[in-house]
Enzyme design. Structure first.
Site, PDB file in Angstrom:
ATOM      1  N   ASP A  44      -4.534 -12.278   0.331  1.00 19.56           N
ATOM      2  CA  ASP A  44      -4.097 -11.327   1.352  1.00 19.56           C
ATOM      3  C   ASP A  44      -3.907 -12.019   2.709  1.00 19.56           C
ATOM      4  OD1 ASP A  44      -3.234  -8.760   1.910  1.00 19.56           O
ATOM      5  OD2 ASP A  44      -5.241  -7.988   2.375  1.00 19.56           O
ATOM      6  N   ARG A  71      -2.456  -3.787   9.135  1.00 21.94           N
ATOM      7  CA  ARG A  71      -1.767  -3.333  10.357  1.00 21.94           C
ATOM      8  C   ARG A  71      -2.699  -3.370  11.565  1.00 21.94           C
ATOM      9  NH1 ARG A  71      -0.276   2.122   7.328  1.00 21.94           N
ATOM     10  NH2 ARG A  71      -0.518   0.687   5.574  1.00 21.94           N
ATOM     11  N   LYS A  79      -0.353 -12.001   8.830  1.00 22.17           N
ATOM     12  CA  LYS A  79      -1.581 -11.322   8.426  1.00 22.17           C
ATOM     13  C   LYS A  79      -2.433 -12.308   7.638  1.00 22.17           C
ATOM     14  CE  LYS A  79      -3.312  -7.859   5.101  1.00 22.17           C
ATOM     15  NZ  LYS A  79      -3.009  -6.661   4.286  1.00 22.17           N
ATOM     16  N   LYS A 131     -11.620  -0.956  -2.838  1.00 22.85           N
ATOM     17  CA  LYS A 131     -10.619  -1.049  -3.902  1.00 22.85           C
ATOM     18  C   LYS A 131     -11.307  -0.997  -5.265  1.00 22.85           C
ATOM     19  CE  LYS A 131      -7.198  -3.981  -1.543  1.00 22.85           C
ATOM     20  NZ  LYS A 131      -6.064  -3.038  -1.560  1.00 22.85           N
TER      21      LYS A 131
HETATM   22  N1  BES Z   1      -3.491  -6.063   1.077  1.00 17.49           N
HETATM   23  C1  BES Z   1      -3.185  -4.736   0.693  1.00 17.49           C
HETATM   24  C2  BES Z   1      -1.763  -4.588   0.146  1.00 17.49           C
HETATM   25  C3  BES Z   1      -1.505  -5.264  -1.158  1.00 17.49           C
HETATM   26  C4  BES Z   1      -1.796  -4.640  -2.346  1.00 17.49           C
HETATM   27  C5  BES Z   1      -0.931  -6.512  -1.174  1.00 17.49           C
HETATM   28  C6  BES Z   1      -1.523  -5.273  -3.552  1.00 17.49           C
HETATM   29  C7  BES Z   1      -0.656  -7.143  -2.366  1.00 17.49           C
HETATM   30  C8  BES Z   1      -0.947  -6.530  -3.556  1.00 17.49           C
HETATM   31  C9  BES Z   1      -3.321  -3.810   1.897  1.00 17.49           C
HETATM   32  O1  BES Z   1      -4.307  -4.142   2.812  1.00 17.49           O
HETATM   33  C10 BES Z   1      -3.652  -2.467   1.381  1.00 17.49           C
HETATM   34  O2  BES Z   1      -4.712  -2.312   0.834  1.00 17.49           O
HETATM   35  N2  BES Z   1      -2.767  -1.511   1.576  1.00 17.49           N
HETATM   36  C11 BES Z   1      -2.952  -0.189   1.121  1.00 17.49           C
HETATM   37  C12 BES Z   1      -2.477   0.760   2.194  1.00 17.49           C
HETATM   38  C13 BES Z   1      -2.832   2.200   1.940  1.00 17.49           C
HETATM   39  C14 BES Z   1      -4.318   2.377   2.043  1.00 17.49           C
HETATM   40  C15 BES Z   1      -2.118   3.052   2.957  1.00 17.49           C
HETATM   41  C16 BES Z   1      -2.146  -0.007  -0.150  1.00 17.49           C
HETATM   42  O3  BES Z   1      -1.035  -0.538  -0.255  1.00 17.49           O
HETATM   43  O4  BES Z   1      -2.656   0.649  -1.067  1.00 17.49           O
HETATM   44 ZN    ZN Z   2      -4.793  -6.134   2.894  1.00 15.68          ZN
HETATM   45 MN    MN Z   3      -6.196  -3.360   2.287  1.00 18.92          MN
END
Ligand code: BES
Ligand code: ZN
Ligand code: MN
Length: 487
Positions: free
Chosen positions: A275, A338, A252, A264
């Site tokens: 990321d 994803r 990714k 966010k």
């Molecule tokens: N890149 C983030 C996940 C992440 C968060 C990695 C903090 C490292 C530190 C990912 O794209 C994301 O935002 N995931 C969401 C998924 C949710 C919306 C189902 C998450 O983990 O909040």
């Molecule tokens: Zn992400």
């Molecule tokens: Mn994200």
């Protein structure tokens, strides 16, 4: 770090002379001040422990350092020795000392073990000072040279090999440490093209138009809000037998993740420059394999996108069509990783027919909640593959912990309007993310997903890294290829 090999101590030796001491195995021939000093400070030879003291030897004052090598029969021996080397450089990096000797002979290390100590020493010395124009003297790195004494035959060849891996780790760290105004999909590709020049690896790049033609509506959907065009980068290293199906690594590479329209919160958003840590690990691992001319066929694919909010960005509720033909209801534009991976996974399967697939992604915050910064999560449809990865994790120090997959979790992704939603419910967030990816694996190809969200960045120094980019994943994938493909 400059590394120099010498057969025995000579007149022109650094003041610091270090030895690796195994757990509860204090050598008998130490000067009294060092031996008793170590005992008094409870130095036992545990991994990560360091003791140093001054002693007079042959009329000269030496600074004698002991670093713990742990138990010799442990599966994590290699990782423990890397840690010993790292602990030594961490101690002297900005100490004012410019050189350190490591007495491999007196430490009883074999060639591979010596190379492990040097790997740790070199990796812990890495820092990214590119943008720091005002470092004070005492913040500057002074340690520049390691003199290895009495290393057994074969150490230099082992070191050549280990250096390739260290170079890979450092390349990953560089990609991860760079901010998102410097590393974005196009510049990630350019940095790789430069780095792989002349190595014998072949690089294939897909641009937006190529991906449009292939129907990659999921990956391209994530990039819609960004001024930066998206890319797929494939790095091919065919060092194995002609015609053997390759192993595929897929990373990714979201070069910045604002969350998109599902924006966010502000505090901490700067973290999302890393990321792309999965793609960074894939690029670094491919560099390691290429430089050490691994006897294996391996394809590394990086899905490179920037996730921004914009008038052109995806909205929550939008339905998109992936390259596989499966449709996705995007309920949260922040579950973008994803979407990038699913098209990269479909493409790698169609294009290269891999025998096995391992993807790496900073996929979910839930992974950090579960495992913190100690292990990455592994999710797999194949027990052998999972076990081989777990073993490579222990051996390399890039640790993994396995999580389940099951139809009950998969069901949480069903959508009333499309083939699936891009988020599950409130719980088991890391597992539902993995279940989403599994829907894109064809013919039960052995596949493992590594959620590395807690591992690519460190707020404090660790075993073989300073704070910042860790380079997690490179040694894991390198070890996995060595062990499973005799490569
Ligand atoms: N890149 C983030 C996940 C992440 C968060 C990695 C903090 C490292 C530190 C990912 O794209 C994301 O935002 N995931 C969401 C998924 C949710 C919306 C189902 C998450 O983990 O909040
Ligand atoms: Zn992400
Ligand atoms: Mn994200």
């Amino acid at each position: 770090m400059q590394i120099e090999f010498r057969n025995s101590p000579d007149a022109d030796m650094p003041r610091i002379v270090a030895r690796i001491v195994n757990h509860e195995n204090m050598p008998a021939d130490l000067p009294r001040a060092v031996k008793e000093g170590a005992e008094a400070t409870r130095f036992k030879g545990k991994p990560g422990q360091v003791f140093d003291g001054f002693a007079e030897m042959d009329g000269k004052l030496v600074r004698m350092a002991l670093a713990g090598g742990g138990k010799t029969d442990k599966e994590g021996r290699h990782a423990a020795l890397e840690r010993a080397g790292a602990a030594l450089t961490a101690k002297y990096l900005t100490s004012g000392e410019t050189a350190m000797a490591i007495d491999a002979g007196a430490s009883g290390l074999d060639a591979e073990e010596t190379a492990a100590v040097l790997t740790g020493a070199r990796l812990r010395a890495w820092r990214w000072d590119e943008y720091r124009t005002k470092l004070r003297d005492e913040q500057k790195r002074t340690l520049a040279k390691i003199v290895v004494i009495g290393a057994p035959d074969g150490t230099q060849a082992q070191w050549e090999d280990a250096q390739a891996v260290a170079t890979g780790v450092e390349f990953t760290r560089e990609l991860v440490a760079e901010p998102a105004n410097i590393i974005y999909p196009e510049s990630f590709v350019e940095r790789c093209q430069k780095r792989f020049e002349g190595t014998g690896a072949e690089l294939v790049v897909l641009d937006d138009a190529d991906m449009e033609k292939l129907g990659m509506g999921a990956l391209l959907g994530v990039g819609l809000g960004s001024e930066r065009p998206s890319r797929i980068l494939a790095i091919k290293w065919m060092g194995g037998n002609d015609g053997d199906a390759p192993v595929a690594f897929v990373g990714k590479g979201v070069t910045f993740d604002t969350g998109g329209i599902s924006l966010k919160p502000g505090p901490g958003m700067e973290d999302m420059k890393w990321d792309m840590g999965g793609a960074g690990a894939v690029a670094g691992a491919m560099l390691a394999l290429t430089l050490r001319k691994a006897k294996a066929n391996v394809i590394g694919v990086c899905g490179l996108v920037e996730n921004m909010p914009d008038g052109k960005a995806m909205r929550p509720g939008d339905v998109i069509t992936s390259m596989s033909g499966q449709t996705i209801e995007v309920l949260n534009t922040d579950a973008e990783g994803r979407l990038v991976l699913c098209d990269a996974l479909t493409w790698v399967q169609k294009e290269f027919k891999p025998a096995r697939i391992v993807d790496l992604a900073t996929l979910t915050g839930a992974m950090l909640v579960a495992l913190g910064h100690e292990h990455a999560g592994v999710f797999s449809n194949d027990d052998d593959l999972a076990n081989e990865l777990l073993h490579a994790g222990t051996a390399s120090g890039d640790k993994l912990w396995r999580f389940p997959l099951a139809p009950e979790y998969d069901k949480l992704l069903d959508s009333p309007i499309a083939d699936m939603k891009n988020i599950g419910g409130r719980y088991a967030g890391s597992i539902t993310a993995a279940q989403f990816l599994q829907r894109f694996i064809e013919n039960d190809t052995p596949w493992a997903h590594l959620d590395v969200a807690g591992m690519v960045w460190a707020d404090k120094p660790g075993a073989t890294w300073d704070k910042g980019a860790t380079g997690y994943g490179v040694r894991l994938l390198d070890r996995f290829i060595r062990d499973t493909m005799k490569g």
